[in-house]
Design a protein around this motif. Structure first.
Motif, PDB file in Angstrom:
ATOM      1  N   GLY A 192      -8.290 -29.806  37.158  1.00 21.55           N
ATOM      2  CA  GLY A 192      -9.103 -29.534  38.348  1.00 21.55           C
ATOM      3  C   GLY A 192      -8.334 -28.814  39.418  1.00 21.55           C
ATOM      4  N   GLY A 193      -9.049 -28.370  40.362  1.00 22.66           N
ATOM      5  CA  GLY A 193     -10.445 -28.380  40.654  1.00 22.66           C
ATOM      6  C   GLY A 193     -11.207 -27.223  40.053  1.00 22.66           C
ATOM      7  N   GLU A 194     -12.372 -26.981  40.633  1.00 21.26           N
ATOM      8  CA  GLU A 194     -13.316 -26.009  40.104  1.00 21.26           C
ATOM      9  C   GLU A 194     -12.697 -24.619  39.932  1.00 21.26           C
ATOM     10  N   ALA A 195     -11.976 -24.132  40.938  1.00 22.19           N
ATOM     11  CA  ALA A 195     -11.385 -22.787  40.855  1.00 22.19           C
ATOM     12  C   ALA A 195     -10.331 -22.717  39.756  1.00 22.19           C
ATOM     13  N   VAL A 196      -9.550 -23.781  39.592  1.00 23.98           N
ATOM     14  CA  VAL A 196      -8.520 -23.794  38.550  1.00 23.98           C
ATOM     15  C   VAL A 196      -9.168 -23.832  37.173  1.00 23.98           C
ATOM     16  N   TYR A 197     -10.232 -24.634  37.018  1.00 21.03           N
ATOM     17  CA  TYR A 197     -10.973 -24.633  35.755  1.00 21.03           C
ATOM     18  C   TYR A 197     -11.461 -23.227  35.426  1.00 21.03           C
ATOM     19  N   LYS A 198     -12.044 -22.566  36.412  1.00 21.59           N
ATOM     20  CA  LYS A 198     -12.627 -21.226  36.195  1.00 21.59           C
ATOM     21  C   LYS A 198     -11.552 -20.233  35.767  1.00 21.59           C
ATOM     22  N   ILE A 199     -10.412 -20.254  36.449  1.00 22.48           N
ATOM     23  CA  ILE A 199      -9.311 -19.355  36.096  1.00 22.48           C
ATOM     24  C   ILE A 199      -8.856 -19.613  34.661  1.00 22.48           C
ATOM     25  N   ALA A 200      -8.702 -20.883  34.301  1.00 17.23           N
ATOM     26  CA  ALA A 200      -8.258 -21.229  32.942  1.00 17.23           C
ATOM     27  C   ALA A 200      -9.291 -20.796  31.910  1.00 17.23           C
ATOM     28  N   MET A 201     -10.564 -21.022  32.206  1.00 14.25           N
ATOM     29  CA  MET A 201     -11.626 -20.659  31.265  1.00 14.25           C
ATOM     30  C   MET A 201     -11.707 -19.146  31.064  1.00 14.25           C
ATOM     31  N   ASP A 202     -11.359 -18.385  32.074  1.00  9.61           N
ATOM     32  CA  ASP A 202     -11.390 -16.925  31.984  1.00  9.61           C
ATOM     33  C   ASP A 202     -10.109 -16.348  31.389  1.00  9.61           C
ATOM     34  N   SER A 203      -9.108 -17.195  31.152  1.00  5.11           N
ATOM     35  CA  SER A 203      -7.830 -16.712  30.623  1.00  5.11           C
ATOM     36  C   SER A 203      -7.912 -16.549  29.103  1.00  5.11           C
ATOM     37  N   PHE A 222     -25.259 -38.420  41.462  1.00  3.81           N
ATOM     38  CA  PHE A 222     -24.395 -38.719  42.590  1.00  3.81           C
ATOM     39  C   PHE A 222     -24.415 -37.529  43.533  1.00  3.81           C
ATOM     40  N   GLU A 223     -24.313 -37.807  44.818  1.00  2.00           N
ATOM     41  CA  GLU A 223     -24.173 -36.721  45.778  1.00  2.00           C
ATOM     42  C   GLU A 223     -22.712 -36.293  45.742  1.00  2.00           C
ATOM     43  N   CYS A 224     -22.487 -35.012  45.518  1.00  2.00           N
ATOM     44  CA  CYS A 224     -21.111 -34.542  45.427  1.00  2.00           C
ATOM     45  C   CYS A 224     -21.003 -33.108  45.931  1.00  2.00           C
ATOM     46  N   ASP A 225     -19.770 -32.674  46.152  1.00  2.00           N
ATOM     47  CA  ASP A 225     -19.539 -31.324  46.654  1.00  2.00           C
ATOM     48  C   ASP A 225     -18.591 -30.532  45.756  1.00  2.00           C
ATOM     49  N   ALA A 226     -18.246 -31.067  44.603  1.00  2.00           N
ATOM     50  CA  ALA A 226     -17.373 -30.382  43.652  1.00  2.00           C
ATOM     51  C   ALA A 226     -18.044 -30.383  42.289  1.00  2.00           C
ATOM     52  N   PHE A 227     -17.928 -29.272  41.588  1.00  2.00           N
ATOM     53  CA  PHE A 227     -18.640 -29.110  40.324  1.00  2.00           C
ATOM     54  C   PHE A 227     -17.766 -28.409  39.302  1.00  2.00           C
ATOM     55  N   PHE A 228     -18.040 -28.690  38.037  1.00  2.00           N
ATOM     56  CA  PHE A 228     -17.391 -27.967  36.955  1.00  2.00           C
ATOM     57  C   PHE A 228     -18.077 -26.609  36.834  1.00  2.00           C
ATOM     58  N   PRO A 229     -17.318 -25.540  36.579  1.00  2.00           N
ATOM     59  CA  PRO A 229     -17.937 -24.215  36.488  1.00  2.00           C
ATOM     60  C   PRO A 229     -18.952 -24.117  35.341  1.00  2.00           C
ATOM     61  N   HIS A 230     -19.855 -23.176  35.463  1.00  2.00           N
ATOM     62  CA  HIS A 230     -20.830 -22.908  34.407  1.00  2.00           C
ATOM     63  C   HIS A 230     -20.093 -22.499  33.134  1.00  2.00           C
TER      64      HIS A 230
END
Length: 147
Positions: free
Chosen positions: A77-88, A103-111
């Protein structure tokens, strides 16, 4: 899962906010090589390595001095790091825990693009719907498709 590695250690890569979300008494995560990505704070106490990019972290983990020490690399994590890794271009398996409660939340896993990933039969995670403290969840494992 991130600590299972006979003879070597697994590495965990996380962003600065994820690092600070871990209670201080539990940082760094024991029995793992902790890498924090940050472009603003390069003087953190505790991580094994701090990098200002995912590529620099991966280069360090694949360096001759680290190659013999590292078994698996997990992005936690977080979301931006997941996205960078997924695009690598690094080989990717996604261990996703799908929560069956709202749950009410403000952080999400990327599409996850269904053209890029395939759901597989999990071998190293519990199968079926699990429940803990009234929260139902299911572990899913996705593998990045070949280009």
């Amino acid at each position: 899962m991130t600590t299972q590695s006979p003879g070597k250690k697994n590495a965990v890569i996380m962003g600065r906010k994820t690092w600070f979300s871990i209670p201080e008494k539990m940082r760094p995560l024991c029995e793992r090589i902790n890498i924090v990505l940050s472009t603003t704070q390069m003087n953190l106490e505790g991580p094994d390595f701090i990098a200002d990019s995912f590529q620099k972290a991966m280069k360090w983990l694949h360096s001759p001095s680290m190659k013999e020490k590292v078994d698996k690399i997990f992005v936690i994590g977080g979301e931006a790091v997941y996205k960078i890794a997924m695009d690598s271009d690094y080989h990717q398996i996604i261990y996703l825990t799908r929560i069956h409660n709202d749950f009410e939340c403000d952080a999400f896993f990327p599409h996850m693009d269904p053209e890029k990933y395939s759901l597989t039969e999990p071998e190293d995670v519990p199968d079926g719907i699990q429940e803990e403290n009234g929260v139902k969840y299911k572990h899913e494992v996705y593998v990045k498709n070949e280009k």
